[in-house]
Scaffold this motif. Sequence first.
Motif, short mmCIF file in Angstrom:
data_model
loop_
_atom_site.label_atom_id
_atom_site.label_comp_id
_atom_site.label_asym_id
_atom_site.label_seq_id
_atom_site.Cartn_x
_atom_site.Cartn_y
_atom_site.Cartn_z
N ASN A 27 -10.86 -7.91 0.73
CA ASN A 27 -11.98 -8.11 1.65
C ASN A 27 -12.16 -6.89 2.54
N HIS A 28 -13.01 -7.03 3.55
CA HIS A 28 -13.30 -5.88 4.41
C HIS A 28 -12.09 -5.47 5.26
N MET A 29 -11.10 -6.37 5.37
CA MET A 29 -9.90 -6.06 6.14
C MET A 29 -8.77 -5.52 5.25
N GLY A 30 -9.04 -5.39 3.93
CA GLY A 30 -8.04 -4.85 3.03
C GLY A 30 -7.04 -5.85 2.52
N ARG A 31 -7.34 -7.14 2.65
CA ARG A 31 -6.42 -8.17 2.18
C ARG A 31 -6.92 -8.74 0.86
N PRO A 32 -6.00 -9.17 -0.01
CA PRO A 32 -6.43 -9.70 -1.32
C PRO A 32 -7.33 -10.91 -1.18
N ARG A 33 -8.30 -10.99 -2.11
CA ARG A 33 -9.23 -12.11 -2.12
C ARG A 33 -9.53 -12.50 -3.57
N ILE A 91 -0.38 -0.95 -4.51
CA ILE A 91 -1.73 -1.48 -4.72
C ILE A 91 -1.76 -2.44 -5.90
N VAL A 92 -1.10 -2.06 -6.99
CA VAL A 92 -1.11 -2.92 -8.18
C VAL A 92 -0.25 -4.15 -7.96
N SER A 93 0.95 -3.95 -7.40
CA SER A 93 1.89 -5.05 -7.28
C SER A 93 1.52 -6.01 -6.17
N TYR A 94 0.74 -5.57 -5.20
CA TYR A 94 0.37 -6.47 -4.10
C TYR A 94 -1.09 -6.91 -4.19
N HIS A 95 -2.03 -5.97 -4.12
CA HIS A 95 -3.44 -6.34 -4.05
C HIS A 95 -3.91 -7.04 -5.33
N LEU A 96 -3.62 -6.44 -6.49
CA LEU A 96 -4.09 -7.05 -7.74
C LEU A 96 -3.34 -8.34 -8.05
N ARG A 97 -2.02 -8.35 -7.82
CA ARG A 97 -1.23 -9.54 -8.14
C ARG A 97 -1.69 -10.74 -7.31
N PHE A 98 -1.85 -10.55 -6.01
CA PHE A 98 -2.21 -11.68 -5.16
C PHE A 98 -3.69 -12.02 -5.27
N MET A 155 4.16 -13.42 -20.46
CA MET A 155 3.86 -12.66 -19.25
C MET A 155 3.05 -11.43 -19.64
N TYR A 156 1.88 -11.29 -19.07
CA TYR A 156 1.00 -10.15 -19.35
C TYR A 156 0.98 -9.17 -18.19
N PHE A 157 0.97 -9.70 -16.96
CA PHE A 157 0.95 -8.82 -15.79
C PHE A 157 2.34 -8.22 -15.61
N PRO A 158 2.44 -6.91 -15.33
CA PRO A 158 3.77 -6.30 -15.15
C PRO A 158 4.53 -6.94 -13.99
N THR A 159 5.78 -7.29 -14.23
CA THR A 159 6.59 -7.91 -13.20
C THR A 159 6.91 -6.91 -12.09
N GLU A 160 7.37 -7.44 -10.96
CA GLU A 160 7.69 -6.57 -9.84
C GLU A 160 8.82 -5.61 -10.20
N ARG A 161 9.81 -6.09 -10.96
CA ARG A 161 10.90 -5.22 -11.39
C ARG A 161 10.39 -4.17 -12.37
N GLU A 162 9.50 -4.57 -13.27
CA GLU A 162 8.95 -3.62 -14.24
C GLU A 162 8.14 -2.54 -13.55
N VAL A 163 7.35 -2.92 -12.56
CA VAL A 163 6.57 -1.94 -11.80
C VAL A 163 7.50 -0.99 -11.05
N LYS A 164 8.57 -1.53 -10.50
CA LYS A 164 9.52 -0.70 -9.74
C LYS A 164 10.20 0.32 -10.63
N MET A 165 10.45 -0.01 -11.89
CA MET A 165 11.17 0.88 -12.79
C MET A 165 10.27 1.88 -13.52
N MET A 166 8.95 1.76 -13.35
CA MET A 166 8.04 2.67 -14.04
C MET A 166 8.16 4.08 -13.49
N GLY A 167 8.00 5.05 -14.38
CA GLY A 167 8.10 6.45 -13.98
C GLY A 167 7.15 7.33 -14.76
#
Length: 762
Positions: free
Chosen positions: A554-560, A600-607, A643-655
């Motif tokens: 939204n306009h405040m930058g929170r997931p919607r 951005i991916v792990s928080y905004h898109l996930r939520f 599971m299609y969306f990358p998990t939090e651990r998978e995102v953390k290990m990406m390089g």
Amino acid sequence: MLRRTTLHFTSKITLFSLPKLHLSTLSSSSSPFYQNPTKILSQSDIKNLVFSQYHHGKFHNLLQNVVALPSFLLTACHNLKPNDKNTLTLDSVSTHFFSLHELSFHLSTNQFDVKVCCFTIPPSSVKGKPLVLPNLKLKVVIEAIRMVLESIYDDRFVTFCYGGRVNMGRHTAIRYLKNSVENPSWWFTVCLNTAKFENKHVDRLCRVMEEKISDEALIGLIKVLFESEIVSIQLGCCCLGRGFPQECGLSSILINMYFNSFDKEIQELRLKTSRENPRVDANDLAEGYQRNAFYKPLKIYAVRYLDEILVITSGTKMMTLDLKSRLVQILERDMEFGIDKVKTVIHSATSEKIEFLGMELQAVKPSVLHPPMSQKAIRARKKYLRQKEVRALELRNAKESNRKKLGMKIFSHVFKKMKRANGFKTDFQIESEVNQIFDSWAEEVMQDVLESVDDRWEWHRMLSAGDFLSLKRIRDQLPRELVDAYDNFQEQVDRYLNPTKAKRMLEEQVKIAEEEEERKYSDQTVADLTKLCIKVEAPLEIVKKAVKLIGFTNHMGRPRPISLLMVLEDADIIKWYAGIGRRWLDFFCCCHNFRKLKIIVSYHLRFSCILTLAEKHESSKKEAIRHYTKDLKVFDVDGVEEMYFPTEREVKMMGDNDLIDPNLVDGSLGMALIRLASDEPSYCCAAHFCDRRDTIVYRIRLLQNLLNLDPFDRSKWVPGMGAIHENLNKRCIPLCSDHISELHLGRLTLQDTDCASLLHVD
């Protein structure tokens, strides 16, 4: 009611003239490519076949003798087919789609009509223009032509030519900039005016091809593709190399062929500069200057990805200005392009960022890319090492205590048995096992003692100090054998327990470690003063603007939630989010600030996905998380967890993953496929060479039409983000379950589908 899209043919196109040639003349050839038309050709086979037509410095009759071959057309079909288990054959293509023998005959006898194989989608607005697209048969011919041109020209392109080539994608170009460019001082990008490839450019391109190809039929067919607007190249915009349906498969290699002479000019300038400014070896310098002299030779670096051009110099500003003026003059005079003079300006590499390939570049010191440990990190590391030593000591003490207790129990038990039963009897021979246990204990104890300097010092003091056998008057009165045995024992004590040597080794190790630390610090300080590297960063502000424009926040930058997606199945919603997230992660994985993009991916898109699922089922966010979990797990029809969306651990290990050319996220961001709520008849899947008829019809909804925005208006649209042609908005496309999943996940694009299968809803 559903109906096929009405075909609006373009104006009549005059076909090129060529003497008629019957297919029997081809089949009578003794080449194995003619004798086995059902074989899919390898890359080496394609090259051998193309170069078999090379005579007197040119390639002859490529359309008749190469492109028109059934095996060559079958290989083109195989290249267009999405990756799956089923293999195409000549019979399967001829049965379900079109006859390859008939197509081969039409190409070889000059009866192939381009007008019949293209169709027009009318504009969706009054000011819009019609969109001309090829059907599947014409796509096969275009792919076959691309294969021929690639075999001829790919080895002739310069090394800094990227895009439309195998293993020469965006990440390969970025890796070259990060690893090969040294001490950049000035750079600039050559920005072309937004314009279409016109007739003058096509004529020049044909003259370029005529230098190597003596085949009027092939060059005439390429001209017809331009005239019918099947090949439509838009320069200076964000439409090339993004998988959009309006881009032709020939565009990339034709652009590289057109720019090849420009690339050769840059290459000659680079070589000339290198000859005039050779690299100086430190050994060639006079004595006394080898360690204090830092020679920085003048260098010119260049990278071109399709129509995006970046030039970097390590010289002066005036030299860079002269180089820019010369390159702009070549593009305007010889290449006949318009240059945006406002954006084509030089920038300081150290003080200004520059945008290239959707990323931000800046010259920085090596310590910025590989920063040293801070004092806080050093203290934390020392604390961790101390805790590790304490835990090891506690474990060693516990093992010693347990060993003593167990040994006392064994001795007590054996003593009782010996005392009561006048001997220790058992049905089993345990002597070897007991010896093995005690040997292992003794070895561990001795190893611990020998590793500890303090323990060795204590044992050496007890075994060597104050012994009366060391006195000469005592030794003279004792037997010689006893004295020799004592001397041998003392030698062994000095050899294994004397801590002086071990202490000296430890001191040397500490000294070597300190010297290595000082050397690293010295080298890093010198490198920071004498060297510059390129830092690549993701444009976070542009990504955040895209996230807000799509509606993830939204306009405040929170997931919607996104209400448009609520009509989809739960798995399709998750796949749509996963496709965008994975594409962003794959594209920006080589950036220095990749960790911030992960947030951005792990928080905004996930939520945003969780909130969309919660609003669809009229539940709360906590209930949606409890049902799907934060990893967004779903179950298929068989009850198998997926599971299609990358998990939090998978995102953390990406390089960093170089050597890939990832699909851009533009197509997924700007499009949503909405399933029609009607009992539509079965249609064949629109994916290339998919003969499944258990399909579902989806409506294409485009972002720019939903928001009523013009993608060419950079003040409102996301800078650097392309868009699918607006004429495809609200068109319907039939897809099977496998290919709609691949399309949602971003593994396929609309360029991988037959747009002739589009449906229209009244």
